[in-house]
Design an enzyme around this catalytic site. Structure first.
Site, PDB file in Angstrom:
ATOM      1  N   ASN A 236      29.449  38.625  50.723  1.00 58.49           N
ATOM      2  CA  ASN A 236      29.250  37.258  50.249  1.00 58.49           C
ATOM      3  C   ASN A 236      28.440  37.229  48.951  1.00 58.49           C
ATOM      4  OD1 ASN A 236      27.089  38.129  52.040  1.00 58.49           O
ATOM      5  ND2 ASN A 236      26.180  36.122  51.637  1.00 58.49           N
TER       6      ASN A 236
ATOM      7  N   ASP B 277      26.921  33.371  54.929  1.00 61.50           N
ATOM      8  CA  ASP B 277      26.717  34.825  55.041  1.00 61.50           C
ATOM      9  C   ASP B 277      27.924  35.506  55.669  1.00 61.50           C
ATOM     10  OD1 ASP B 277      25.395  37.269  54.752  1.00 61.50           O
ATOM     11  OD2 ASP B 277      24.530  37.163  56.756  1.00 61.50           O
TER      12      ASP B 277
END
Lengths: 200, 595
Positions: free
Chosen positions: B265, B307
């Site tokens: 991410n 995340d």
């Protein structure tokens, strides 16, 4: 370690004795190499050296970073202050090794063991901020449970009893730093006692 | 804090090697050089890379151990690694010699028949280094060397027969927050690695090093910079600290000389700190192995807020669609969607389908042509904006890899369902190299776990799942549920109609019938099993190998579960100690072979 030296230590079963000796020798190599690396890098040895007696403790993070830490800094019961040590003679901040970071929390002296009480001042105790499990910096104190928490991998330490481990993967207590007050500010009274660094 | 030079990293690097050279059993297997041809088509008896083959299937054609006899599986030998924490690597086996990497960047070379240690390598990591993820996901073999990516962001090449260091090359400065946990990918004379540090404000990249010398051949930044393709998907200077780590080894198509990676991410976590799509975050990317040039990509979800690293590389699978074999890339995402993509010979990646394999409440829709999702804004956290979303930070499937069996034609997914998370961002201060740069208080991150709304947590709760999917029909064929435990381990599929895995908080290692999910065999080990299982054959005996050793995110999430389900799991202790376990069928053949 060269193969010849190792071949000697490997005689017999390739087991534990070998590894203990390897580790001891390896640790020596690492320590020596570490010193050499600092010199080669041109780092100020004072900034790499661990906190010493009479070092002034200053805030390591936040808006007050760099400011001395006074008795009024503990604004809430859960306040955990991260600090660096500053050489009072040269003004050098000892922040070139992550091992040098310090945490301070305020606890009830009545709950402290004798050794912890002797290192404290005004109910404030100081320990290494470097978690011995994996080297993360510790950021959390829960006063109600009397626990310092490394959220990185959930190691728990009891600040009343020399930061002994009360939970999680850490295998030993945090190194402790004796404190004194000078002009209303926290100052190291002695170097760290205990193990600094990861315990595998 | 000042940065140290790479020189200091190299000097501090581990020099302690203990070899049994000269003392080693003369009847031990000889080392077989690992050629490109062997990597392209590994022999069934060997397990030369973490997933067995370049396509990432985690599949072995060995069938001596099968659904009919697996109940006779017994331990043959075990070996303590001397290290605790998350042991996630696969035991790699070449001609009867096993190589295992562990946390703290140690490698153990073992006689795979007997468990006798041949040599050990112990890297001395910098003493003041932070290990946010103390793990290592395996070694690569190429030629006569063994390769490991290290926590201090170096690659070390060892001579396979002795464990002596042949070369090492540091790809970045650990003091800047770079580290590595992945297994290197060896392909066409190169050693490919990528960096972690997405929580520390790094700019991610993949490096290809010359396998013989360690010299850098090329570098591909996973965060597109200004003027580069995709560079306009980052605003201002956000690309400089954009994260997008590479947590896992890539997969490889030798026919087109294309490597495929999954990317992490963007950083910091809150999407408003880096507006834009943030290419090439949370994507599958295709690179030319020779040049590192980007051939194609597919971004699973844009401007990540949860995340949801899409860390594991997509599997290369030919899927039968109406009688036609479609070259696909398949990925069970941390975002909770099962993605099927089209793999073009040019390296371009097309979209075929995406569907949730666990409860997912963030995506409102998927564009049928491009696969681009639209979001429910109420489920998107931000700076000073709290949001509850499902799946949790750890996703529908985290790093543990899926497996695919060409025999059953099923994809096996280690999934986690019914878990959600609630977080909010906070205003970020200036980045301090090597310190967390997340934008969400760490205290909040590790107390973020929530049950799926409506789930009754007073009763044993379905969380971990081993799912089997038919990729041709897009249907789930079977699922095995684990109660009060997440599922945190990769899958091994075999031609013996079995799938093996650990991953639960009860320390079990299990074998399931690959066709119907029936539990056929299980054994309880010393610690939690996060290891990548492998299988191999020596002297006519098939073995199953796996590492135990619990830690990192499996343990973090389990700590959250214990709070969420208290007091039900209060008594539970999952030790962290690492051990190599090897199993084979009970019988005289096994006894003879392991003597």
């Amino acid at each position: 370690m060269d193969e010849e030296r190792c071949a000697g230590c490997c005689a017999g079963r390739p087991g534990d004795g070998v590894n203990r000796r390897t580790l001891l020798l390896g640790a020596g190599i690492a320590a020596l190499a570490g010193s050499a690396a600092h010199a080669d890098d041109g780092d100020d040895p004072n900034a790499v050296a661990p906190p010493k007696a009479d070092d002034l403790l200053i805030q390591a993070t936040g808006g007050d970073a760099g400011k001395p830490i006074g008795v009024d800094a503990f604004t809430t019961p859960n306040t955990l202050i991260q600090a660096w040590a500053k050489d009072p003679k040269t003004g050098v901040v000892r922040n070139l090794s992550r091992l040098n970071r310090i945490l301070l929390v305020k606890i009830d002296p009545a709950g402290m063991d004798d050794a912890t009480r002797a290192r404290s001042v005004n109910g404030v105790v100081a320990y290494s901020d470097f978690c011995v499990h994996a080297g993360c910096w510790i950021e959390t104190y829960h006063a109600q449970e009397n626990v310092i928490i490394c959220h990185c991998h959930s190691s728990l330490y009891d600040p009343r009893h020399g930061a002994e481990v009360t939970g999680g993967p850490a295998k030993g207590p945090l190194a402790a730093l004796s404190l004194k007050l000078v002009d209303g500010h926290f100052v190291a009274a002695a170097p760290f006692v205990g193990h600094l660094g990861i315990i595998t | 804090m000042r940065k140290r030079t790479l020189f200091s990293v190299a000097v501090l690097a581990g020099l302690a090697i203990c070899s049994r050279a000269g003392a080693y059993d003369a009847t031990a297997p000889s080392y077989a050089t690992v050629s490109q041809d062997r990597l392209d088509k590994p022999e069934p008896q060997n397990w030369l890379m973490p997933r067995g083959t370049y396509n990432g299937w985690g599949y072995s054609p060995l069938d001596q151990i099968n659904a009919k006899n697996v109940k006779r599986l017994i331990p043959v030998w075990s070996l303590s690694t001397g290290v605790t924490d998350a042991h996630q690597a696969a035991p790699i086996v070449n001609n009867g010699i096993m190589f295992v990497s562990t946390p703290q960047n140690r490698i153990i070379a073992v006689d795979a028949r007997t468990g006798d240690t041949i040599w050990r390598y112990e890297r001395h990591l910098p003493p003041d280094m932070q290990q946010l993820h103390p793990t290592n996901r395996g070694v690569a073999l190429y030629g006569d060397k063994v390769y490991m990516a290290t926590m201090d962001a170096c690659v070390v090449a060892l001579t396979a027969t002795t464990g002596k260091v042949a070369w090492q090359h540091c790809v970045a400065k650990w003091r800047d927050g770079y580290y590595m946990t992945l297994a290197p990918l060896a392909a066409d004379g190169k050693i490919l690695v990528g960096v972690s540090g997405g929580e520390l404000g790094i700019r991610g990249f993949i490096d290809a090093l010359d396998a013989e010398t360690g010299k850098e051949d090329w570098k591909f930044y996973t965060v597109a910079g200004p003027g580069e393709p995709g560079g306009d998907t980052w605003k201002g200077d956000s690309w400089k600290t954009g994260g997008v780590p590479i947590w896992m080894q890539g997969n490889y198509d030798p026919a087109t000389r294309t490597v495929y990676f999954g990317t992490g991410n963007g950083g910091p976590w809150m999407p408003d700190t880096r507006p834009g799509d943030n290419l090439f975050a949370t994507s599958a990317i295709a690179l030319d192995v020779e040049t590192g040039k980007l051939k194609g990509y597919h971004q699973y979800h844009w401007n990540d807020a949860w995340d949801w690293d899409e860390v594991s590389a997509p599997l290369l699978i030919d899927v039968n669609r109406n009688g036609r074999a479609v070259h696909e890339l398949v990925h069970a995402g941390r975002d909770g969607y099962l993605w099927q993509l089209q793999r073009d010979p040019s390296g371009k990646i097309g979209f075929i389908s995406g569907q949730p394999f666990v409860h997912q409440d963030v995506f409102k829709s998927i564009d049928p042509k491009t696969g681009r999702p639209t979001y429910d804004e109420a489920k998107v956290p931000g700076t000073n904006k709290k949001a509850l979303f499902c799946p949790s930070l750890w996703g529908g499937k985290d790093w543990p890899m899926e497996a695919y069996s060409p025999k059953t034609k099923l994809l096996y997914v280690p999934a986690n369902d019914n878990l959600c998370a609630e977080i909010a961002g906070e205003k970020l201060g200036p980045r301090e190299p090597g310190s967390l740069y997340v934008g969400v208080p760490i205290d909040d991150i590790f107390s973020s776990l929530r049950p799926r709304p409506g789930v009754d947590t007073s009763k044993p709760m379905k969380i971990g799942q081993l799912q089997a999917w038919d990729l041709s029909t897009g249907k789930k064929v079977w699922s095995h549920d684990f109660l009060d435990s997440a599922m945190w381990a990769p899958i091994l599929a075999t031609a013996g109609d079995l799938v093996f895995s650990g991953g639960t908080n009860d320390r079990m290692f299990r074998a399931f019938d690959a066709s119907n999910g029936k539990l056929e065999w299980e054994t309880r080990l010393n610690s939690g099993v996060e290891g990548t299982p492998s299988t191999f054959m020596v002297n006519g005996v098939q073995y199953i190998a796996v590492l135990s050793g619990y830690g990192v995110d499996a343990e973090r999430q389990n700590n959250g579960l214990k709070k969420m389900l208290a007091p039900r799991l209060d008594h539970q202790v999952v030790p962290n100690d690492g051990t190599i376990h090897v199993f084979a069928l009970m019988g005289p053949k096994t006894e003879t072979a392991s003597r």
